[in-house]
Design a protein around this motif. Structure first.
Motif, mmCIF file in Angstrom:
data_model
loop_
_atom_site.group_PDB
_atom_site.id
_atom_site.type_symbol
_atom_site.label_atom_id
_atom_site.label_comp_id
_atom_site.label_asym_id
_atom_site.label_seq_id
_atom_site.Cartn_x
_atom_site.Cartn_y
_atom_site.Cartn_z
ATOM 1 N N GLY A 134 0.869 2.542 39.755
ATOM 2 C CA GLY A 134 -0.421 2.627 40.694
ATOM 3 C C GLY A 134 -1.188 3.946 40.099
ATOM 4 N N GLU A 135 -2.611 4.076 40.621
ATOM 5 C CA GLU A 135 -3.539 4.964 40.070
ATOM 6 C C GLU A 135 -3.152 6.479 40.663
ATOM 7 N N VAL A 136 -3.072 7.392 39.802
ATOM 8 C CA VAL A 136 -2.907 8.616 40.328
ATOM 9 C C VAL A 136 -4.076 9.359 40.996
ATOM 10 N N GLU A 149 -10.076 5.065 29.806
ATOM 11 C CA GLU A 149 -11.216 5.354 29.475
ATOM 12 C C GLU A 149 -11.243 6.499 27.820
ATOM 13 N N ASP A 150 -10.073 7.054 28.083
ATOM 14 C CA ASP A 150 -9.928 8.209 26.985
ATOM 15 C C ASP A 150 -8.946 7.586 25.816
ATOM 16 N N GLU A 151 -8.395 6.599 26.102
ATOM 17 C CA GLU A 151 -7.318 6.068 25.195
ATOM 18 C C GLU A 151 -6.157 6.889 25.214
ATOM 19 N N ALA A 152 -5.944 7.761 26.311
ATOM 20 C CA ALA A 152 -4.784 8.779 25.996
ATOM 21 C C ALA A 152 -3.525 8.358 27.021
ATOM 22 N N LEU A 153 -2.348 8.449 26.286
ATOM 23 C CA LEU A 153 -1.028 7.996 27.004
ATOM 24 C C LEU A 153 -0.221 9.371 26.857
ATOM 25 N N THR A 154 0.098 9.738 28.072
ATOM 26 C CA THR A 154 0.904 11.261 28.334
ATOM 27 C C THR A 154 2.367 10.886 28.924
ATOM 28 N N ILE A 155 3.342 11.233 28.088
ATOM 29 C CA ILE A 155 5.100 11.114 28.499
ATOM 30 C C ILE A 155 5.141 12.726 28.913
ATOM 31 N N PHE A 156 5.869 12.560 30.316
ATOM 32 C CA PHE A 156 6.524 13.833 30.810
ATOM 33 C C PHE A 156 7.855 13.707 30.879
ATOM 34 N N ALA A 157 8.499 14.649 30.333
ATOM 35 C CA ALA A 157 9.977 14.437 30.502
ATOM 36 C C ALA A 157 10.828 15.770 30.664
ATOM 37 N N VAL A 158 11.861 15.709 31.140
ATOM 38 C CA VAL A 158 12.719 16.774 31.598
ATOM 39 C C VAL A 158 14.002 16.655 30.869
ATOM 40 N N ASN A 159 14.599 17.295 30.200
ATOM 41 C CA ASN A 159 15.883 17.288 29.771
ATOM 42 C C ASN A 159 16.984 18.158 30.445
ATOM 43 N N LYS A 160 17.766 17.582 31.299
ATOM 44 C CA LYS A 160 18.598 18.494 32.036
ATOM 45 C C LYS A 160 20.008 18.678 31.474
ATOM 46 N N SER A 161 20.136 18.303 30.299
ATOM 47 C CA SER A 161 21.161 18.444 29.608
ATOM 48 C C SER A 161 21.181 19.686 28.596
ATOM 49 N N GLY A 217 -4.879 9.367 35.606
ATOM 50 C CA GLY A 217 -5.157 7.960 35.195
ATOM 51 C C GLY A 217 -4.066 6.987 35.823
ATOM 52 N N THR A 218 -3.366 6.118 35.164
ATOM 53 C CA THR A 218 -2.416 5.182 35.787
ATOM 54 C C THR A 218 -1.081 5.327 35.419
ATOM 55 N N SER A 219 -0.270 5.663 36.472
ATOM 56 C CA SER A 219 1.078 6.014 36.271
ATOM 57 C C SER A 219 1.738 4.826 35.957
ATOM 58 N N MET A 220 2.541 4.795 34.632
ATOM 59 C CA MET A 220 3.239 3.531 34.298
ATOM 60 C C MET A 220 4.796 3.511 34.956
ATOM 61 N N LYS A 221 5.285 2.269 35.060
ATOM 62 C CA LYS A 221 6.604 1.895 35.496
ATOM 63 C C LYS A 221 7.462 2.115 34.203
ATOM 64 N N LEU A 222 8.067 3.102 33.803
ATOM 65 C CA LEU A 222 8.927 3.147 32.707
ATOM 66 C C LEU A 222 10.285 2.571 32.814
ATOM 67 N N LEU A 223 10.929 2.028 31.861
ATOM 68 C CA LEU A 223 12.190 1.884 31.777
ATOM 69 C C LEU A 223 12.899 2.938 31.179
ATOM 70 N N ALA A 276 5.077 8.581 32.904
ATOM 71 C CA ALA A 276 3.978 8.494 31.888
ATOM 72 C C ALA A 276 2.716 7.916 32.657
ATOM 73 N N VAL A 277 1.483 8.559 31.991
ATOM 74 C CA VAL A 277 0.284 8.474 32.705
ATOM 75 C C VAL A 277 -0.656 7.913 31.583
ATOM 76 N N TYR A 278 -1.456 6.723 32.011
ATOM 77 C CA TYR A 278 -2.189 6.118 30.694
ATOM 78 C C TYR A 278 -3.615 6.182 31.520
ATOM 79 N N HIS A 279 -4.536 7.037 30.602
ATOM 80 C CA HIS A 279 -5.888 6.973 30.935
ATOM 81 C C HIS A 279 -6.628 6.103 30.146
#
Length: 499
Positions: free
Chosen positions: A15-17, A415-427, A383-389, A410-413
């Protein structure tokens, strides 16, 4: 080295953020207002007494939305004390936090300050000691153009134009025995419904947030939500969630797993909202407002020793460390995973009081470690929150099972053609992660930001900024997407562009 996988498909969205997901909170407690955002006589104070160095840090965070004036403070607050000539305003004992409130900063001063930092205000009304009349009068004072008693009073105070505040909270944590004016769900639900009616009659454009449980550990949790919504469903737009986390046991694996608790909390409240929708045969959907969330535990013992009844009583001044920043990152990821229903979230709080920004009286302001994941999400997560696998190795901890080592959103914008992936490595090991991109094949990596540190307890102090991000993350493009190496115990932001 461990291995994980992430798949992002342009057609799979959550959905939209809502920009209000990156909101924050300023309460009249501790040094949040006085010595935080407001310090006349400071070398960097503006003509209104507000610190410009603090303003610049808040602009860096791009905070779009700030809840005010509380919090527990709200339930004993008379908003009329904070308007009109400052010299005529009363000094009051704030029973919530055992401070003396000067009322030097009130409604108009705060709304003036909010404009300076480009933020909307989420105004809250007192349903502890006050009720319907005070609430409708405040809406009239703030939002009605002119020609009525309260709107004309605002104009006489020097504020010609109405503020047009859109979002309002109906009280604060009213299920808590610690709350001034604590109520049962039935008592609160009836009062909130009647207050909501007249507030919307005064200004039909506003949106309202009803109080949910103070936290998911309350004995009446879920029953409270159901009873409150029984009364308020057709009058409100959101129900609130509050949650704070701490590492009291000094158990890193269990601490970093607490994002799973937030996920369960959000799902539980969503379920009761949808149950009430079905029960009432309503076409309306209630959304969620996580209007208090953060890490809070470092200052608990120190607060017991602070002298009461002073102004700007230095309480809740948690000094955050690197492991706190990692959890904040995972909590932000969890929120993005629920962007379809979670529309508002307020990091509590913004300055000095369990905050990403700290100040010294008469001195400088600086960024705590939690500043950075909050900033990255706010700046790059619109932008738009993506449903990641996401496929990831898992672990068990003291309170949780099957905890993924990798949290990702991940969030896709478009208009700006921007994709941002956020990730935490807990290991504690390097995590090689294959990121498959479907519909984003032509996107290129423009930056891989990493927040990492060898010492999980590392902090940032006035003269020692140990925990800061860098842009030297290791990720490279391949035929299907990206191969990213998430360093042990790290927050990662991979920014891609299709331009």
């Amino acid at each position: 080295m461990k291995k994980a996988g992430i798949t992002a498909d342009k057609e799979y969205i959550i959905g939209e953020v809502d920009k209000r997901m990156y909101g924050s909170f300023i309460e009249h407690m501790g040094r949040a207002v006085y010595e935080g955002i407001y310090e006349p006589g400071h070398p960097k104070a503006d003509k209104d007494g507000f610190r410009t160095d603090v303003q610049e840090l808040i602009k860096e965070l791009q905070v779009p939305f700030i809840r005010y004036p509380g919090g527990n403070f709200l339930s004993g607050y008379n908003w009329e004390d904070g308007v009109g000539p400052v010299k005529d305003r009363p000094r009051r004992l704030d029973l919530a936090w055992q401070t003396t409130e000067t009322n030097e900063v009130g409604t108009n001063e705060f709304l003036t300050w909010a404009k300076k930092v480009n933020a909307e205000v989420n105004m809250a009304v007192n349903l502890g000691t006050r009720g319907i009349d005070a609430a409708r009068n405040l809406v009239e004072y703030c939002n009605h153009p002119e020609g009525s008693y309260w709107s004309d009073l605002r104009k006489s105070h020097g504020y010609e134009k109405p503020y047009g505040i859109k979002t309002w909270c109906l009280g604060n944590e009213m299920d808590g025995p610690w709350q001034i004016g604590h109520k049962t769900a039935h008592e609160y639900g009836r009062l909130a419904a009647e207050t909501a009616k007249v507030m919307k009659w005064t200004d039909p454009t506003i949106e309202l947030v009803a109080c949910g449980s103070s936290n998911s550990g309350m004995p009446s949790f879920i029953e409270w939500e159901a009873e409150v919504l029984e009364h308020t469903y057709e009058h409100v737009d959101y129900i609130s969630l509050h949650t704070y986390y701490g590492n009291h046991e000094n158990d890193l694996e269990n601490y970093l797993a607490k994002s799973m608790d937030l996920d369960h909390f959000i799902k539980s409240v969503t379920a009761v909202c949808d149950y009430m929708k079905a029960k009432k045969r309503s076409k309306k959907t209630i959304h969620l407002s996580l209007d208090e969330w953060n890490v809070w535990y470092h200052s608990n013992e120190a607060d017991k020793k602070v002298e009461p009844w002073i102004t700007a009583r230095p309480i809740l001044e948690d000094i955050y460390n690197f492991e706190d920043a990692l959890l904040i990152g995972s909590l932000l990821i969890t929120m993005l995973q629920h962007a379809d229903r979670l529309k508002i979230a307020c990091l509590a709080q913004l300055v000095n009081v369990i905050a990403p920004i700290m100040t010294e009286k008469g001195g400088e302001a600086w960024r705590q470690p939690i500043f950075y994941p909050y900033m990255h999400a706010s700046v790059y997560g619109r932008g738009t929150s993506m449903k990641l696998l996401v496929t990831s190795p898992k672990y068990d901890s003291a309170d949780f099972t099957d905890v993924p080592y990798v949290d990702a959103a991940a969030v896709y914008h478009e208009e700006d053609e921007a994709l941002t992936i956020f990730a935490v490595n807990k290991s504690k090991e390097l995590m090689e992660t294959e990121i498959k991109l479907r519909g984003f094949e032509d996107y290129r990596i423009i930056e891989h930001i990493v927040l990492e540190h060898q010492d999980m307890k590392a902090t940032n102090q006035k003269n020692r900024k140990e925990v800061t991000p860098h842009s030297n993350g290791t990720s490279s493009a391949n035929a299907e997407g990206i191969t990213a190496h998430f360093t042990p115990l790290s927050w990662n932001v991979i920014r891609l562009s299709g331009k």
